[in-house]
Design an enzyme around this catalytic site. Structure first.
Site, PDB file in Angstrom:
ATOM      1  N   HIS A   9      92.995 -46.105  34.991  1.00 36.72           N
ATOM      2  CA  HIS A   9      93.386 -46.232  36.400  1.00 36.72           C
ATOM      3  C   HIS A   9      92.246 -46.760  37.272  1.00 36.72           C
ATOM      4  CE1 HIS A   9      90.998 -42.735  37.563  1.00 36.72           C
ATOM      5  NE2 HIS A   9      91.466 -42.135  36.476  1.00 36.72           N
ATOM      6  N   GLU A  81      95.231 -36.947  31.590  1.00 33.19           N
ATOM      7  CA  GLU A  81      93.835 -36.673  31.267  1.00 33.19           C
ATOM      8  C   GLU A  81      93.709 -35.294  30.629  1.00 33.19           C
ATOM      9  OE1 GLU A  81      90.991 -37.365  30.265  1.00 33.19           O
ATOM     10  OE2 GLU A  81      90.065 -38.317  32.006  1.00 33.19           O
TER      11      GLU A  81
END
Length: 189
Positions: A9, A81
């Site tokens: 990202h 994550e």
């Protein structure tokens, strides 16, 4: 042969503030928005069959800026994550010093092991790539998740030394249910 484009990202507020993000979230900075927009320009030249994103806002926003409303995408929790438990939102100075230390460090604090993350990513991405109509796929995820996925496939030391900055593109070939890292694109402009 199929191709997976696994992307970290864009830059977030917590990246700038050097805070541990994990499952907590922070918005993209203006720089992160610019990175995602530049990624969108890069991916305009590539035909994508499908796109996937971690359910974290920072990944969804990055995905939407890349795709520029040209195609839908699917949000998947398994692309998230590593969960850092009680360390979420705290200073990165509290992180373990080596990748090996990440394997179990966060478990007593409500987090997950890096091995769990790697296996979760491998299972998820294998499931995505074995779908018959997924020839060229975009998946937007996180630094630690990308690292732990790579760790399931090969020794990641060389790539780790080069860094996994925001917007890094990992290009994997997928053939006979096996991933092979083809290249890492760190400057996608």
């Amino acid at each position: 042969m199929k191709t997976l484009y696994l992307v970290r990202h864009g830059e977030t507020l917590f990246n700038v503030e050097h805070k541990i993000q994990g499952w907590c979230d922070s918005p993209l900075t203006q720089n992160g928005i610019n990175q995602a927009t530049q990624l969108g320009e890069f991916f305009k030249k590539i035909h994508l069959d499908h796109a996937y994103s971690s359910t974290s806002e920072r990944c969804c926003d990055t995905t939407e800026l890349i795709l520029q409303n040209c195609m839908p995408y699917t949000r998947l929790k398994d692309l998230k994550e590593q969960n850092f438990g009680a360390f979420e939102g705290e200073s990165e100075d509290l992180n373990p010093q080596t990748p090996k230390d990440y394997e179990t460090f966060f478990l007593p604090y409500g987090g997950e092991s890096s091995n769990t993350v790697g296996k979760r990513m491998l299972t998820c991405l294998t499931s995505i790539m074995t779908k018959p109509d997924n020839g060229q796929v975009l998946a937007v995820s996180h630094s630690g998740a990308c690292f732990n996925f790579l760790r399931m496939l090969q020794d990641p030391t060389e790539e780790l030394q080069k860094g996994f900055s925001n917007g890094t593109i990992f290009v994997y070939h997928f053939d006979q249910n096996q991933f092979q890292l083809a290249k890492v694109i760190r400057n996608f402009k």
